[in-house]
Design an enzyme around this catalytic site. Sequence first.
Site, PDB file in Angstrom:
ATOM      1  N   LYS A 111       0.850  -1.197   0.000  1.00 34.10           N
ATOM      2  CA  LYS A 111       0.000   0.000   0.000  1.00 34.10           C
ATOM      3  C   LYS A 111       0.871   1.227   0.000  1.00 34.10           C
ATOM      4  CE  LYS A 111      -4.517   0.861   0.317  1.00 34.10           C
ATOM      5  NZ  LYS A 111      -5.622  -0.053  -0.010  1.00 34.10           N
TER       6      LYS A 111
HETATM    7  N1  GLU Z   1      -7.425   0.143  -3.206  1.00 37.67           N
HETATM    8  C1  GLU Z   1      -8.167  -1.052  -3.499  1.00 37.67           C
HETATM    9  C2  GLU Z   1      -8.200  -1.953  -2.281  1.00 37.67           C
HETATM   10  O1  GLU Z   1      -8.023  -1.508  -1.168  1.00 37.67           O
HETATM   11  C3  GLU Z   1      -7.686  -1.744  -4.756  1.00 37.67           C
HETATM   12  C4  GLU Z   1      -6.281  -2.227  -4.723  1.00 37.67           C
HETATM   13  C5  GLU Z   1      -5.790  -2.773  -6.061  1.00 37.67           C
HETATM   14  O2  GLU Z   1      -6.572  -2.856  -6.984  1.00 37.67           O
HETATM   15  O3  GLU Z   1      -4.609  -3.082  -6.124  1.00 37.67           O
HETATM   16  O4  GLU Z   1      -8.478  -3.115  -2.376  1.00 37.67           O
END
Ligand code: GLU
Length: 421
Positions: A111
């Site tokens: 993240k």
């Molecule tokens: N931000 C989204 C999540 O928390 C998508 C993450 C992604 O597609 O890599 O799942």
Amino acid sequence: MATVTPDQEKNPWLAAEARFNIAAEKLGLDEGIRKVLGNPTRELTVNIPVQLDDGRIELFTGYRVQHSVARGPGKGGIRYAPDVSLDEVRALASWMTWKCAVVNIPFGGAKGGVICNPAMLSDGELERITRRYTAEIMDIIGPDRDVPAPDVNTNDRVMAWIMDTYSMHVRHATTAVVTGKPMELGGSRGRTEATGRGCMIVTLEALKKFGLRPEDTRVVIQGFGNVGGMAARLMAARGFRIVSIVEYNGALYNEAGIDIQGLMDHRKETGSIVNFAGAENVDKNEALFRECDVLIPAATENVITSANANRLRCKILCEGANGPTTPLADEILAKNKVFVIPDILANAGGVTVSYFEWVQDRQGFFWNEELVNTRLEDIMVGSFNAVTAYGEKHNVDNRTAAYMLALDRVASAMKLRGIYA
Ligand code: GLU
């Protein structure tokens, strides 16, 4: 011992640790593996100098945390918000590891976040922050290393800037370095709707357990952004009664169901959901506690806590956001027999279609929307059934079941790989 404490209601990393510990203990996870998976594998903090429109230089702090890359490249979004912290990004990275493992896609968890307030920044400033942040994390991202995506306050336009910056550095167009891109740059059909669609799919599965039909199901949704707004639109089209939408600046209620497309048009015109002719303005602090069948928190962390979990009057809690419920609240919800579809399952539709996007980019061959949606449904239904069956077999709640299933998968991959020395 896995303990649940009030600090976990404020700090998402402590909440993530608490859930991890509960599942690790129930699994009897090896002490060494537990040490490894209980911590992120890599954390990068970058200070990003950016020239603002008025000529001043400002320094923004950003993070990229890779929690685990045991099952594949790191995967997870990037959020822009004033209150981003390293502990929050750590928690979100670990949730991505478990999420990708629950839906069994070949990614680890990562993240990113930048401390900034997008509402106060011009498009040019946002672009410069994004490009410099990308340049600063270049060494650890890439299609085979770590693949960012949108999250809170980032979107396809931001992903296009990341793709371009990375591509300029490596001297060739590299679409698979990020997902959630515009269609013109290798984005996937169905990606924008995917998280909301995933929420709908698992809710439909949960309804079967209650003998409810969509037409008889009253839904309250907190958040009207990419997740909440899309879930509302798709679920309304499927016949659900969306009785309430709750936003940071107001809430709406209509017992007969809100016309979601009409509300989207109203927000476009006025900039806010309030004063919509098709519903009544209600107290935003009380709206979550109205009687309903399904509650979908699709905004931020720590919304359902020990202070209010007893007041929820829903049968099903479908967690569209990451970390909306605290560990102390979990205990109350279990006592009150609320059927929880945990975040790492409920909102996994987004990353699942991100995976499809990455596959399509690498093949240079694109699928039609029907194929995307059918494959998404297969994965979400299969994962829902795997989690609930696991929970019934081991006599644990859905969240613990999802974590146990995920931890087991990641631990198995780690054991097979061994520790490189
Ligand atoms: N931000 C989204 C999540 O928390 C998508 C993450 C992604 O597609 O890599 O799942």
